[in-house]
Every structure is written in C-alpha cells, then in structure tokens.
Scaffold this active site. Structure first.
Site, PDB file in Angstrom:
ATOM      1  N   GLU A   1       0.857  -1.187   0.000  1.00  0.00           N
ATOM      2  CA  GLU A   1       0.000   0.000   0.000  1.00  0.00           C
ATOM      3  C   GLU A   1       0.897   1.242   0.000  1.00  0.00           C
ATOM      4  O   GLU A   1       1.985   1.240   0.601  1.00  0.00           O
ATOM      5  CB  GLU A   1      -0.883  -0.019   1.262  1.00  0.00           C
ATOM      6  CG  GLU A   1      -1.744   1.222   1.410  1.00  0.00           C
ATOM      7  CD  GLU A   1      -2.858   1.084   2.446  1.00  0.00           C
ATOM      8  OE1 GLU A   1      -2.946   0.017   3.104  1.00  0.00           O
ATOM      9  OE2 GLU A   1      -3.651   2.030   2.590  1.00  0.00           O
TER      10      GLU A   1
ATOM     11  N   GLU B   1     -12.566  -2.000   1.928  1.00  0.00           N
ATOM     12  CA  GLU B   1     -13.242  -1.863   3.237  1.00  0.00           C
ATOM     13  C   GLU B   1     -14.342  -0.806   3.218  1.00  0.00           C
ATOM     14  O   GLU B   1     -14.382   0.097   4.069  1.00  0.00           O
ATOM     15  CB  GLU B   1     -12.216  -1.569   4.335  1.00  0.00           C
ATOM     16  CG  GLU B   1     -11.244  -2.710   4.527  1.00  0.00           C
ATOM     17  CD  GLU B   1     -10.327  -2.587   5.740  1.00  0.00           C
ATOM     18  OE1 GLU B   1     -10.254  -1.512   6.342  1.00  0.00           O
ATOM     19  OE2 GLU B   1      -9.694  -3.599   6.086  1.00  0.00           O
TER      20      GLU B   1
ATOM     21  N   GLU C   1      -6.675  -9.251   2.952  1.00  0.00           N
ATOM     22  CA  GLU C   1      -5.823  -8.685   4.017  1.00  0.00           C
ATOM     23  C   GLU C   1      -5.893  -9.619   5.209  1.00  0.00           C
ATOM     24  O   GLU C   1      -6.980  -9.828   5.766  1.00  0.00           O
ATOM     25  CB  GLU C   1      -6.299  -7.285   4.438  1.00  0.00           C
ATOM     26  CG  GLU C   1      -5.939  -6.207   3.442  1.00  0.00           C
ATOM     27  CD  GLU C   1      -6.241  -4.795   3.946  1.00  0.00           C
ATOM     28  OE1 GLU C   1      -6.076  -4.543   5.160  1.00  0.00           O
ATOM     29  OE2 GLU C   1      -6.646  -3.963   3.111  1.00  0.00           O
TER      30      GLU C   1
ATOM     31  N   GLN D   1       1.186  -6.666   5.382  1.00  0.00           N
ATOM     32  CA  GLN D   1       1.576  -6.319   4.045  1.00  0.00           C
ATOM     33  C   GLN D   1       2.927  -6.968   3.734  1.00  0.00           C
ATOM     34  O   GLN D   1       3.287  -7.928   4.427  1.00  0.00           O
ATOM     35  CB  GLN D   1       1.628  -4.806   3.914  1.00  0.00           C
ATOM     36  CG  GLN D   1       0.240  -4.163   4.158  1.00  0.00           C
ATOM     37  CD  GLN D   1       0.162  -2.690   3.814  1.00  0.00           C
ATOM     38  OE1 GLN D   1       1.059  -2.134   3.199  1.00  0.00           O
ATOM     39  NE2 GLN D   1      -0.925  -2.007   4.212  1.00  0.00           N
TER      40      GLN D   1
END
Ligand code: AHR
Length: 492
Positions: free
Chosen positions: A22, A168, A287, A344
């Site tokens: 990200e 999300e 995620e 991540q």
C-alpha cells in the site's frame, strides 16, 4: 496425536500466497523503492528487498491500497515523474509524492516475478475512473487511454487480471464509506463497465473489514444480492493481536479465522441458492496478518510527512506460531479461498523490514510464510486429526495439533505443515493412507525460543533449524514435535 490423510480438498491456487503493498508508511518509499540505497537498481528499486520478496515466492501483490486507495487518483501516478502532483493522503494523514505510480510498480512487479492485484477507488471515485483504468492497463491500443499508456512508455498492455472493487467500504473510517446498498449498487455498475472493457478480468467485491464488524453478515448478503452476477470473489479482512498477553487464547485465533471463512462461504452459497445461480463465488482473503505491536507508537507520529514509519510491528516467536496456524487454516479452505494477501509485504506490518542504509532483514513471520508459499503447492489433503484439546473463552476445543498436508505430484513430494500449540513435546503419527513415504528430504522446525523473542536488524536468531526426530515405517511416519513449534516435513 494422529493425522490421517484421506481425500483431497482442492488444488492450491498459487494466489493464496499473495501479499500487499500500500502507498503508506515506508512500504513504497524507503521500502521497495529507495533510489539512494546502495542496492537500488536504475529504477530506484532496492534489490535486497526484491531478493527477499522472491524468497517469499509471492505470485500476486495487491496495490495501491488499502485505506489509501479510497482517496487516490490513479492518474496522479502516470506521466513524467517531475510533473506529478504531491497530494495529501487523508487516510493516513501523510503526503504522497507520487514518485511511484502504476508504471513503476508494474516494472517492480515484473522484476520481482509477481502479478498485480489492482484496486480501484470506490470511495471518492466511481465507474468512470475505474473503467478508464482498465482501458489504460489492458486495452491493446488505438483509444485515448491505451495510447496514453504507450506514450508513457508501455507499449504492450499490462494485462492485469485480478481487480478489487474498492477497499473496506463497510468501515466508517473509510473515505467515502457507504451503506451496503450504496456500495452494492456502485460495485455492480462499476463491475459491469470494467468487464465491458475487458471481459477476461476477475473482480473482487468488498466483504466485511473484519468478522466482528456490527454489519457483518447483513453487509455480505446485501452487496452480494446486488452484484452477484458481475463479480467473482468476495473479500475478507482480518488482523489478530495478543492484546491480552494470553498465549493459549492467541494461538486459537486461527479458529476464529476458520469460523469467519465458514460463515462467508455459507452466505455466498445462500445468495447463490436464492438467485438460482449456476455461479459459485469464491473468497479473496485479501488482508490478513497480525497487527497490534505498533498501535501505541503510531499515535505519536506527526501528520503530513512523506513516508513516516507507520504500522511497523516487530514480530516475535509467538506471532510466527500463530501465522503458521493461520496459513494452515487458509490451506484447509483451499477449495473456496482462492486468493489471499498477507498484509503487508515491506515495513508496514510486514515479513520484510528495511533501514535506510543497511540490508533488508527477515521478521520471524517470514519463515512460516516462505515455507508454505514455496512448498505448499499442489493438492491439499483432507486430514482427519486426533488431538487433545484445550478450552479458551471463545472455543471449547482448541486442538494442540494444527496440521495440513499438501501433495505436489509434479515434484513427487508430500509436505506436512504442523504447529504444536502445547508446551509439551508431542508424538505425532502421520498415517498416509494410499501414499507411500519413502524418505524425508527435510524436517525443518522453528522452536526453542522465548515466545517474546523478536528478530531485529542486528539479531536474526529466530530462524528454522533441521530436526531428525522422526521414524519412518511405510505409510506411517512418527515425528516428535517440540513444544510450541512450527514444523515443515517434506517427504518423498
Ligand atoms: O493494511 C493496513 C490497513 O488495514 C489497510 O489500509 C486497510 O485496508 C486495513 O484496515
């Protein structure tokens, strides 16, 4: 403890070992990209980081967010770098310099031998920006957006196959947060337009941000009701932490993941039945990880900096054990979970860490992930597990043994992954009905550390070692699992 491997659950989709980069913290700037680092290549990417990503054998990387996505204009990241705007990132309250954008990331992905799982902004943007991005990335040429891609140096389409419809969107913290009806309709229409541009793409619809969201269940039912026929996967997100400092409870969090997956599968199939659809929606656990060590420290970070050290969890040995349990849980659901992204990849809740001058280094969680990603390829066997259990406040029967086996016919290998959650040595009998084991190529264990032992740049002591604590008798393998251990046994 006995495990009997009888039938097959499914072929593992390699995308189960995906990860996530990200635009936040030091994931991109100071993580994968740092032009002034001694190992940086011509494009500014750190080759020490690339080497470790390759060791993880990650086939797919979700990009560019995350919460960042919901305020991002993808056009800010294309064209001459010196003309790109610096913008506020409202999600993480930082400044995004846009030095790295689509072309740079695609170059990094190509060199790292991974594919992009691209996400489109459905927070502040919608159908138009999303369909333009698909045209820019995947259309051969002869149109405004595809020719602009060529002008920007990429003659051939990027051919991005997997796309996420927002991030999300159920979360009140999300920029452009929506109700399930609002999101369901927008996702349906966006998906339709994106597939009109390129019908070969696969789309992931946003499910809940975690299993205990107050809207969990209703959210999935509503968004699927709208978008079922347009999409291919439903997403799940979940992070765990040992907030209570209770090891037994913590190591049982994989049972929570198991319940979450079962629940979401049931909801997908309920909508399938309701719609009399022939199509099955699979899951993208896009995620998942452990995230809690850095919470306090993140409160102290000053806003509006470029690439501040956000979400820099330093993992310990108990985290590696839980990560192993979570990986086994994903494999147990390989029939329905086709994509998963460890969130991540670098610096931000990540298996790989960097510092500005030194070499990149491996966190404790690097090891179980790398082993499963490299050797958990093939068909997952459905185990029958007999194990003693313990109780926690939310699960009556937590087995001391967590295990799964994967048969890789190409490599003529059966690989057993196992966690001993208990503090006693465990006799582990593996009965492989119909599969002859002729030898052991490797028995690797991660064990014997203090549960709070961390790896840091200067101290990489939490790493696997070889064991020879096994006996082979035809279709029966007897193994000693050391207390609190992560294990990988590769058999021929
Ligand atoms: O991975 C960190 C953040 O966790 C992501 O930006 C967001 O999607 C999730 O809440």
């Amino acid at each position: 403890m006995i495990i009997e491997n009888v039938s097959r659950i499914s072929e593992v989709d390699p995308r189960l070992y995906g990860s996530f980069v990200e635009h936040m913290g030091r994931a991109v700037y100071g993580g994968i990209y740092q032009p002034n680092h001694p190992t940086a290549n011509e494009a500014g990417f750190r080759q020490d980081v690339m080497k470790l990503v390759k060791e993880l054998n990650v086939p797919l990387v979700r990009y560019p967010g995350g919460n960042f996505l919901s305020g991002y204009n993808w056009e800010d990241g294309i064209g001459p770098v010196e003309k790109r705007p610096k913008k506020l990132d409202l999600a993480w309250r930082t400044i995004e310099p846009n030095e790295v954008g689509l072309h740079e990331f695609a170059k990094w992905a190509e060199e790292t031998q991974t594919e992009i799982n691209m996400a489109v902004n459905l927070g502040t943007r919608g159908i138009d920006a999303a369909r333009n991005l698909v045209e820019y990335c995947n259309f051969e040429g002869g149109t405004y957006w595809s020719d602009l891609r060529k002008e920007n140096g990429q003659e051939k389409p990027f051919e991005i196959k997997t796309w996420c419809l927002g991030n999300e969107m159920d979360g009140p913290w999300q920029i452009g947060h929506k109700t399930a009806d609002e999101y369901g309709r927008l996702a349906e229409e966006t998906a339709k337009a994106m597939k009109l541009v390129d019908e070969s793409i696969e789309l992931v619809l946003c499910g809940s941000s975690h299993s205990h969201m107050p809207t969990f269940g209703d959210w999935e039912l509503t968004v699927l009701d709208h978008a079922y026929e347009q999409i291919d996967y439903l997403s799940l997100h979940q992070y765990y932490g040992n907030h209570k400092n209770d090891l037994k409870y913590y190591l049982a969090r994989s049972l929570d993941m198991d319940e979450f997956i079962n629940g979401v599968v049931a909801i997908c199939d309920a909508i399938k039945a309701k719609k009399h659809s022939k199509k099955t929606i699979n899951l993208s656990f896009d995620e998942w990880n452990i995230w809690y060590h850095s919470n306090e420290q993140d409160q102290k970070i000053k806003p509006w900096q470029i690439a501040p050290p956000l979400l820099e969890d330093v993992y310990n040995f108990e985290d590696a054990l839980l990560l192993g349990c979570l990986l086994i849980t994903l494999l147990k659901h390989a029939d329905r979970v086709k994509i998963a992204c460890l969130a991540q990849l670098v610096n931000v809740i990540a298996p790989i860490m960097t510092d500005e001058k030194g070499e990149a280094w491996k966190q404790t969680i690097f090891y179980p992930f790398a082993q499963v990603s490299n050797y958990g390829r093939g068909q997952v066997l459905r185990p029958i597990i007999e194990s003693e259990t313990y109780a926690t406040e939310d699960f009556e029967q937590v087995p001391y043994l967590e295990s799964i086996s994967v048969i890789n016919e190409e490599a003529s290998e059966l690989v057993i992954f196992a966690v001993n959650r208990g503090e006693e040595e465990m006799d582990f009998t593996i009965q492989t009905n119909g599969i002859d084991i002729t030898g052991i190529t490797e028995f690797s264990e991660l064990s014997g550390f203090d549960i709070k032992q961390e790896n840091t740049q200067g101290n990489q002591s939490v790493s696997p070692k070889q064991s020879n604590a096994y006996e082979l008798n035809g279709q029966q393998l007897l193994v000693k699992l050391t207390p609190l251990s992560w294990n990988m046994i590769r058999c021929t």
